[in-house]
Design a protein around this motif. Structure first.
Motif, mmCIF file in Angstrom:
data_model
loop_
_atom_site.group_PDB
_atom_site.id
_atom_site.type_symbol
_atom_site.label_atom_id
_atom_site.label_comp_id
_atom_site.label_asym_id
_atom_site.label_seq_id
_atom_site.Cartn_x
_atom_site.Cartn_y
_atom_site.Cartn_z
ATOM 1 N N CYS A 195 -3.806 51.476 82.496
ATOM 2 C CA CYS A 195 -4.748 52.111 81.565
ATOM 3 C C CYS A 195 -5.960 51.219 81.433
ATOM 4 C CB CYS A 195 -4.092 52.325 80.207
ATOM 5 S SG CYS A 195 -5.251 52.957 78.966
ATOM 6 N N HIS A 196 -7.144 51.803 81.627
ATOM 7 C CA HIS A 196 -8.391 51.038 81.583
ATOM 8 C C HIS A 196 -9.418 51.810 80.769
ATOM 9 C CE1 HIS A 196 -11.519 48.296 83.056
ATOM 10 N NE2 HIS A 196 -12.274 49.356 83.227
ATOM 11 N N GLN A 197 -10.019 51.144 79.775
ATOM 12 C CA GLN A 197 -11.039 51.816 78.961
ATOM 13 C C GLN A 197 -12.329 51.004 78.942
ATOM 14 O OE1 GLN A 197 -12.075 50.683 75.629
ATOM 15 N NE2 GLN A 197 -10.493 49.155 75.154
ATOM 16 N N THR A 198 -13.424 51.740 78.937
ATOM 17 C CA THR A 198 -14.740 51.092 78.932
ATOM 18 C C THR A 198 -15.454 51.325 77.603
ATOM 19 O OG1 THR A 198 -15.747 53.017 79.995
ATOM 20 C CG2 THR A 198 -14.959 51.233 81.430
ATOM 21 N N TRP A 199 -14.706 51.749 76.573
ATOM 22 C CA TRP A 199 -15.277 51.941 75.242
ATOM 23 C C TRP A 199 -15.440 50.604 74.511
ATOM 24 C CZ3 TRP A 199 -16.934 56.670 73.877
ATOM 25 C CH2 TRP A 199 -16.374 57.787 74.522
ATOM 26 N N ASN A 200 -14.811 49.551 75.016
ATOM 27 C CA ASN A 200 -14.778 48.262 74.331
ATOM 28 C C ASN A 200 -14.039 48.361 72.986
ATOM 29 O OD1 ASN A 200 -15.387 45.486 74.459
ATOM 30 N ND2 ASN A 200 -17.072 45.736 73.004
ATOM 31 N N HIS A 201 -13.044 49.240 72.943
ATOM 32 C CA HIS A 201 -12.232 49.404 71.749
ATOM 33 C C HIS A 201 -11.186 48.306 71.665
ATOM 34 C CE1 HIS A 201 -13.067 54.015 71.502
ATOM 35 N NE2 HIS A 201 -14.012 53.312 70.909
ATOM 36 N N ASN A 202 -10.943 47.828 70.457
ATOM 37 C CA ASN A 202 -9.880 46.841 70.263
ATOM 38 C C ASN A 202 -8.494 47.489 70.280
ATOM 39 O OD1 ASN A 202 -11.335 44.417 70.060
ATOM 40 N ND2 ASN A 202 -11.916 44.895 67.961
ATOM 41 N N ASN A 203 -8.396 48.718 69.773
ATOM 42 C CA ASN A 203 -7.090 49.366 69.618
ATOM 43 C C ASN A 203 -6.755 50.229 70.829
ATOM 44 O OD1 ASN A 203 -7.086 48.356 66.935
ATOM 45 N ND2 ASN A 203 -8.315 50.109 66.305
ATOM 46 N N MET A 204 -5.570 50.008 71.375
ATOM 47 C CA MET A 204 -5.093 50.816 72.495
ATOM 48 C C MET A 204 -3.655 51.233 72.254
ATOM 49 S SD MET A 204 -6.828 48.977 75.822
ATOM 50 C CE MET A 204 -6.457 50.361 76.918
ATOM 51 N N PHE A 205 -3.284 52.385 72.780
ATOM 52 C CA PHE A 205 -1.979 53.002 72.486
ATOM 53 C C PHE A 205 -1.389 53.583 73.769
ATOM 54 C CE2 PHE A 205 -3.028 53.125 67.943
ATOM 55 C CZ PHE A 205 -4.407 53.171 67.975
ATOM 56 N N TRP A 206 -0.080 53.612 73.828
ATOM 57 C CA TRP A 206 0.640 54.348 74.850
ATOM 58 C C TRP A 206 1.564 55.360 74.169
ATOM 59 C CZ3 TRP A 206 0.189 55.203 79.832
ATOM 60 C CH2 TRP A 206 -0.471 54.265 80.633
ATOM 61 N N TYR A 207 1.501 56.614 74.645
ATOM 62 C CA TYR A 207 2.356 57.689 74.155
ATOM 63 C C TYR A 207 3.099 58.303 75.331
ATOM 64 C CZ TYR A 207 -0.661 57.855 69.960
ATOM 65 O OH TYR A 207 -1.356 57.571 68.818
ATOM 66 N N ARG A 208 4.208 58.937 75.014
ATOM 67 C CA ARG A 208 4.839 59.844 75.954
ATOM 68 C C ARG A 208 4.871 61.228 75.321
ATOM 69 N NH1 ARG A 208 11.029 58.599 77.241
ATOM 70 N NH2 ARG A 208 10.915 60.792 77.885
ATOM 71 N N GLN A 209 4.746 62.242 76.161
ATOM 72 C CA GLN A 209 4.732 63.611 75.660
ATOM 73 C C GLN A 209 5.827 64.403 76.342
ATOM 74 O OE1 GLN A 209 1.177 66.076 76.362
ATOM 75 N NE2 GLN A 209 1.375 66.861 74.271
ATOM 76 N N ASP A 210 6.721 64.952 75.542
ATOM 77 C CA ASP A 210 7.840 65.747 76.031
ATOM 78 C C ASP A 210 7.919 67.036 75.229
ATOM 79 O OD1 ASP A 210 8.934 62.599 75.788
ATOM 80 O OD2 ASP A 210 9.239 63.546 77.741
ATOM 81 N N LEU A 211 8.388 68.099 75.903
ATOM 82 C CA LEU A 211 8.568 69.387 75.226
ATOM 83 C C LEU A 211 9.471 69.223 74.013
ATOM 84 C CD1 LEU A 211 8.998 72.039 78.065
ATOM 85 C CD2 LEU A 211 7.275 72.033 76.240
ATOM 86 N N GLY A 212 9.034 69.769 72.897
ATOM 87 C CA GLY A 212 9.833 69.722 71.681
ATOM 88 C C GLY A 212 9.668 68.457 70.859
ATOM 89 N N HIS A 213 8.991 67.463 71.446
ATOM 90 C CA HIS A 213 8.808 66.203 70.723
ATOM 91 C C HIS A 213 7.348 65.864 70.477
ATOM 92 C CE1 HIS A 213 13.003 64.867 70.804
ATOM 93 N NE2 HIS A 213 13.058 65.391 72.009
#
Lengths: 111, 112
Positions: free
Chosen positions: B23-41
């Motif tokens: 994961c690479h961002q060029t917004w220069n944001h301090n906060n970064m997150f990882w999510y998983r997405q599954d049906l029903g959740h």
């Protein structure tokens, strides 16, 4: 019981209809309320952002928050086929560092 | 324009293998997150970071790890992939915790 409940749908409406999407929540500390739109095989993108109670309008979209009932809504007027997507509600509180998402409601607008 | 990118977009791997999602961002944001997405959740938080050298566990962190050596990148590692980790993974970043999170396009991971 989940902190945020959202009907997964699918919701199918004709073009031009008014759509109402809703979420309920249990944590009375939530103050920041968001609606994200997610097209198929894409990442979510922010649609509406509301702080505390009240209404917010942006074009065809209106977000409504009723903190006394712990209930938020997104209304879409004059719905278009391009509105077909999954809509996720999300919320957080002042002293937390995480967004809590609903499971998302899949909306299909047919011509 | 600033953006957030993820790679690979699709990955098939075998049970027991180590996998790293970028994961690479060029917004220069301090906060970064990882999510998983599954049906029903819906979207479930795996790990997040407030800044360089900072990492925190989310709701479903077992079997995953992250490291933050610079502002732009937050790689997600599956130590020993399991079939239960078959999912779509999204990376996001934000300027502050109450702000909008900007999401990447997602990585579809299949563990066979």
């Amino acid at each position: 019981q989940k902190e945020v409940e959202q009907d997964p749908g699918p919701l199918s409406v004709p073009e031009g209809a008014i759509v109402s999407l809703n979420c309920t929540y249990s944590n009375s500390a939530f103050q920041y309320f968001m609606w994200y739109r997610q097209y198929s095989r894409k990442g979510p993108e922010l649609l509406m952002y509301t702080y505390s109670s009240g209404n917010k309008e942006d074009g065809r979209f209106t977000a409504q928050v009723d903190k006394s009932s712990k209930y938020i809504s997104l209304f879409i007027r004059d719905s278009q086929p391009s509105d077909s997507a999954t809509y996720l509600c999300a919320m957080s509180s002042f002293n937390t560092d995480k967004l809590i998402f609903g499971t998302g409601t899949r909306l299909q607008v047919f011509p | 324009d600033a953006e957030i990118t993820q790679s690979p977009r699709h990955k098939i791997t075998e049970t027991g293998r180590q996998v790293t999602l970028a994961c690479h961002q060029t917004w220069n944001h301090n906060n970064m997150f990882w999510y998983r997405q599954d049906l029903g959740h819906g979207l479930r938080l795996i790990h997040y970071s407030y800044g360089v050298q900072d990492t925190n566990k989310g709701e479903v962190s077992d079997g995953y790890s992250v490291s933050r050596s610079n502002t732009e990148d937050l790689p997600l590692t599956l130590e020993s992939a399991a079939s239960s980790q078959t999912s779509v993974y999204f990376c996001a970043s934000s300027e502050s915790m109450s702000d909008e999170q900007y999401f990447g396009p997602g990585t579809r991971l299949t563990v066979t």
